[in-house]
Design a protein around this motif. Sequence first.
Motif, PDB file in Angstrom:
ATOM      1  N   ALA A   1      32.573  43.765  57.360  1.00  0.00           N
ATOM      2  CA  ALA A   1      31.965  43.809  58.689  1.00  0.00           C
ATOM      3  C   ALA A   1      33.057  43.926  59.748  1.00  0.00           C
ATOM      4  O   ALA A   1      34.225  43.626  59.506  1.00  0.00           O
ATOM      5  CB  ALA A   1      31.126  42.555  58.920  1.00  0.00           C
ATOM      6  N   ALA A   2      32.666  44.351  60.928  1.00  0.00           N
ATOM      7  CA  ALA A   2      33.637  44.541  62.011  1.00  0.00           C
ATOM      8  C   ALA A   2      34.371  43.248  62.338  1.00  0.00           C
ATOM      9  O   ALA A   2      35.557  43.268  62.679  1.00  0.00           O
ATOM     10  CB  ALA A   2      32.920  45.078  63.249  1.00  0.00           C
ATOM     11  N   ARG A   3      33.681  42.110  62.223  1.00  0.00           N
ATOM     12  CA  ARG A   3      34.284  40.829  62.578  1.00  0.00           C
ATOM     13  C   ARG A   3      34.746  40.024  61.365  1.00  0.00           C
ATOM     14  O   ARG A   3      35.059  38.838  61.497  1.00  0.00           O
ATOM     15  CB  ARG A   3      33.290  40.010  63.405  1.00  0.00           C
ATOM     16  N   SER A   4      34.809  40.660  60.210  1.00  0.00           N
ATOM     17  CA  SER A   4      35.336  39.972  59.029  1.00  0.00           C
ATOM     18  C   SER A   4      36.839  39.770  59.191  1.00  0.00           C
ATOM     19  O   SER A   4      37.573  40.714  59.478  1.00  0.00           O
ATOM     20  CB  SER A   4      35.076  40.787  57.753  1.00  0.00           C
ATOM     21  N   VAL A   5      37.268  38.531  59.010  1.00  0.00           N
ATOM     22  CA  VAL A   5      38.704  38.253  59.033  1.00  0.00           C
ATOM     23  C   VAL A   5      39.353  38.823  57.773  1.00  0.00           C
ATOM     24  O   VAL A   5      40.452  39.378  57.801  1.00  0.00           O
ATOM     25  CB  VAL A   5      38.964  36.737  59.152  1.00  0.00           C
ATOM     26  N   VAL A   6      38.656  38.669  56.651  1.00  0.00           N
ATOM     27  CA  VAL A   6      39.119  39.231  55.383  1.00  0.00           C
ATOM     28  C   VAL A   6      38.852  40.730  55.393  1.00  0.00           C
ATOM     29  O   VAL A   6      37.726  41.163  55.666  1.00  0.00           O
ATOM     30  CB  VAL A   6      38.380  38.570  54.197  1.00  0.00           C
ATOM     31  N   LYS A   7      39.853  41.535  55.126  1.00  0.00           N
ATOM     32  CA  LYS A   7      39.710  42.978  55.153  1.00  0.00           C
ATOM     33  C   LYS A   7      39.518  43.543  53.744  1.00  0.00           C
ATOM     34  O   LYS A   7      39.970  42.978  52.760  1.00  0.00           O
ATOM     35  CB  LYS A   7      40.928  43.623  55.816  1.00  0.00           C
ATOM     36  N   LEU A   8      38.829  44.662  53.684  1.00  0.00           N
ATOM     37  CA  LEU A   8      38.534  45.323  52.417  1.00  0.00           C
ATOM     38  C   LEU A   8      39.825  45.834  51.785  1.00  0.00           C
ATOM     39  O   LEU A   8      40.577  46.593  52.393  1.00  0.00           O
ATOM     40  CB  LEU A   8      37.569  46.478  52.659  1.00  0.00           C
ATOM     41  N   ASP A   9      40.101  45.383  50.559  1.00  0.00           N
ATOM     42  CA  ASP A   9      41.274  45.814  49.805  1.00  0.00           C
ATOM     43  C   ASP A   9      40.783  46.478  48.525  1.00  0.00           C
ATOM     44  O   ASP A   9      40.385  45.813  47.575  1.00  0.00           O
ATOM     45  CB  ASP A   9      42.166  44.608  49.475  1.00  0.00           C
ATOM     46  N   GLU A  10      40.782  47.812  48.514  1.00  0.00           N
ATOM     47  CA  GLU A  10      40.222  48.549  47.387  1.00  0.00           C
ATOM     48  C   GLU A  10      40.967  48.270  46.082  1.00  0.00           C
ATOM     49  O   GLU A  10      40.381  48.298  44.996  1.00  0.00           O
ATOM     50  CB  GLU A  10      40.210  50.044  47.691  1.00  0.00           C
ATOM     51  N   LYS A  11      42.288  48.010  46.171  1.00  0.00           N
ATOM     52  CA  LYS A  11      43.069  47.767  44.956  1.00  0.00           C
ATOM     53  C   LYS A  11      42.659  46.455  44.288  1.00  0.00           C
ATOM     54  O   LYS A  11      42.696  46.328  43.065  1.00  0.00           O
ATOM     55  CB  LYS A  11      44.558  47.747  45.285  1.00  0.00           C
TER      56      LYS A  11
ATOM     57  N   SER B   1      39.642  44.877  44.882  1.00  0.00           N
ATOM     58  CA  SER B   1      38.195  44.682  44.865  1.00  0.00           C
ATOM     59  C   SER B   1      37.615  44.635  43.458  1.00  0.00           C
ATOM     60  O   SER B   1      36.681  43.892  43.193  1.00  0.00           O
ATOM     61  CB  SER B   1      37.508  45.775  45.684  1.00  0.00           C
ATOM     62  N   GLY B   2      38.190  45.438  42.549  1.00  0.00           N
ATOM     63  CA  GLY B   2      37.690  45.449  41.178  1.00  0.00           C
ATOM     64  C   GLY B   2      37.865  44.103  40.491  1.00  0.00           C
ATOM     65  O   GLY B   2      36.949  43.593  39.839  1.00  0.00           O
ATOM     66  N   LYS B   3      39.069  43.514  40.640  1.00  0.00           N
ATOM     67  CA  LYS B   3      39.329  42.213  40.019  1.00  0.00           C
ATOM     68  C   LYS B   3      38.470  41.115  40.654  1.00  0.00           C
ATOM     69  O   LYS B   3      37.997  40.211  39.969  1.00  0.00           O
ATOM     70  CB  LYS B   3      40.813  41.864  40.147  1.00  0.00           C
ATOM     71  N   LYS B   4      38.293  41.205  41.966  1.00  0.00           N
ATOM     72  CA  LYS B   4      37.446  40.228  42.632  1.00  0.00           C
ATOM     73  C   LYS B   4      36.014  40.316  42.129  1.00  0.00           C
ATOM     74  O   LYS B   4      35.355  39.301  41.892  1.00  0.00           O
ATOM     75  CB  LYS B   4      37.491  40.445  44.144  1.00  0.00           C
ATOM     76  N   ALA B   5      35.527  41.548  41.969  1.00  0.00           N
ATOM     77  CA  ALA B   5      34.153  41.743  41.489  1.00  0.00           C
ATOM     78  C   ALA B   5      33.985  41.176  40.085  1.00  0.00           C
ATOM     79  O   ALA B   5      32.930  40.617  39.762  1.00  0.00           O
ATOM     80  CB  ALA B   5      33.796  43.231  41.519  1.00  0.00           C
ATOM     81  N   GLU B   6      35.007  41.320  39.242  1.00  0.00           N
ATOM     82  CA  GLU B   6      34.942  40.753  37.888  1.00  0.00           C
ATOM     83  C   GLU B   6      34.822  39.235  37.947  1.00  0.00           C
ATOM     84  O   GLU B   6      34.044  38.633  37.201  1.00  0.00           O
ATOM     85  CB  GLU B   6      36.188  41.155  37.090  1.00  0.00           C
ATOM     86  N   ARG B   7      35.607  38.610  38.809  1.00  0.00           N
ATOM     87  CA  ARG B   7      35.540  37.154  38.953  1.00  0.00           C
ATOM     88  C   ARG B   7      34.172  36.728  39.487  1.00  0.00           C
ATOM     89  O   ARG B   7      33.573  35.771  39.004  1.00  0.00           O
ATOM     90  CB  ARG B   7      36.651  36.663  39.882  1.00  0.00           C
ATOM     91  N   TRP B   8      33.696  37.443  40.507  1.00  0.00           N
ATOM     92  CA  TRP B   8      32.393  37.108  41.082  1.00  0.00           C
ATOM     93  C   TRP B   8      31.275  37.267  40.043  1.00  0.00           C
ATOM     94  O   TRP B   8      30.354  36.464  39.992  1.00  0.00           O
ATOM     95  CB  TRP B   8      32.117  37.983  42.290  1.00  0.00           C
TER      96      TRP B   8
ATOM     97  N   VAL C   1      26.769  41.821  40.836  1.00  0.00           N
ATOM     98  CA  VAL C   1      27.650  41.596  41.982  1.00  0.00           C
ATOM     99  C   VAL C   1      28.489  42.859  42.188  1.00  0.00           C
ATOM    100  O   VAL C   1      29.283  43.224  41.321  1.00  0.00           O
ATOM    101  CB  VAL C   1      28.570  40.383  41.771  1.00  0.00           C
ATOM    102  N   LEU C   2      28.309  43.503  43.321  1.00  0.00           N
ATOM    103  CA  LEU C   2      29.055  44.726  43.597  1.00  0.00           C
ATOM    104  C   LEU C   2      30.454  44.403  44.111  1.00  0.00           C
ATOM    105  O   LEU C   2      30.688  43.341  44.682  1.00  0.00           O
ATOM    106  CB  LEU C   2      28.329  45.568  44.642  1.00  0.00           C
ATOM    107  N   ALA C   3      31.358  45.329  43.906  1.00  0.00           N
ATOM    108  CA  ALA C   3      32.652  45.240  44.571  1.00  0.00           C
ATOM    109  C   ALA C   3      32.419  45.453  46.065  1.00  0.00           C
ATOM    110  O   ALA C   3      31.436  46.090  46.460  1.00  0.00           O
ATOM    111  CB  ALA C   3      33.599  46.306  44.017  1.00  0.00           C
ATOM    112  N   PRO C   4      33.275  44.909  46.932  1.00  0.00           N
ATOM    113  CA  PRO C   4      33.063  45.048  48.374  1.00  0.00           C
ATOM    114  C   PRO C   4      32.927  46.510  48.806  1.00  0.00           C
ATOM    115  O   PRO C   4      33.637  47.380  48.321  1.00  0.00           O
ATOM    116  CB  PRO C   4      34.326  44.419  48.981  1.00  0.00           C
TER     117      PRO C   4
END
Length: 248
Positions: A108-118, A120-127, A146-149
């Motif tokens: 989102a525009a006001r997300s402090v955390v920014k989208l990191d494509e590199k 995102s895959g590992k994060k999605a696996e954990r989620w 659970v989708l990747a961001p």
Amino acid sequence: MQRYFVEKMEQNRFILEGDDRFHIVKVMRMGEGDQIICVGPGGRSAVCKIAEITGETIAADVVKWNDGTTELPIRVAIASGLPKGDKLEWIIQKGTEMGAHKFIPFAAARSVVKLDEKKSGKKAERWQKIAKEAAEQSHRNILPEVLAPVDFRALLTESETYDAKLVAYEEESRAGEASVFSDTLSKMAPGDSLLMIFGPEGGLSEGEVYLLKEHGFKLCGLGPRILRTETAPLYALAAISYHLELMR
């Protein structure tokens, strides 16, 4: 009885491997003859007896297929603007326990955390692992996806397939809006899909809200109190369960 989501099946025999095998043997200390519950890809569960344990797999034979389901009558997708810290993990874990069908993290525009494509895959696996463990603990019949961001445009594209679309918007709560959420649920039939969007800590921007309305979303309040980004999805899921399950 311990529950496992299992992808491999041969006739009336489930084949468990990897983390599930490790959990059964090393954590639960089970052996041949012990019983577990296995849920197949179609969402049907069965009481099973462990028939064979090898170095790589466990074979569990079906003793009795279970009837009924523990799923919400409608398929609810939760789209969360990327929040700080481990808040998204909390949303996924508790949201799974409360019946969510899908999770869509978005930048989102006001997300402090920014989208990191590199990453995102590992994060999605954990989620996804968190969702699996929560689904097993809460005796779900379906393993939530659970989708990747994704970015905001991809979220708008994703939204086109849903029967109903709502945005939890704090300005509507402040204005006293109290009917859109309940009216939407009242019009939904079993099997319908609902996408609910929740902003990050700073909320959604006016531009994002405008685009969501342009794409068929309705703005709704969630009562007179302003809820945190990790609280609002759980409030909504609890309200959906009360409206569609306890009040039927």
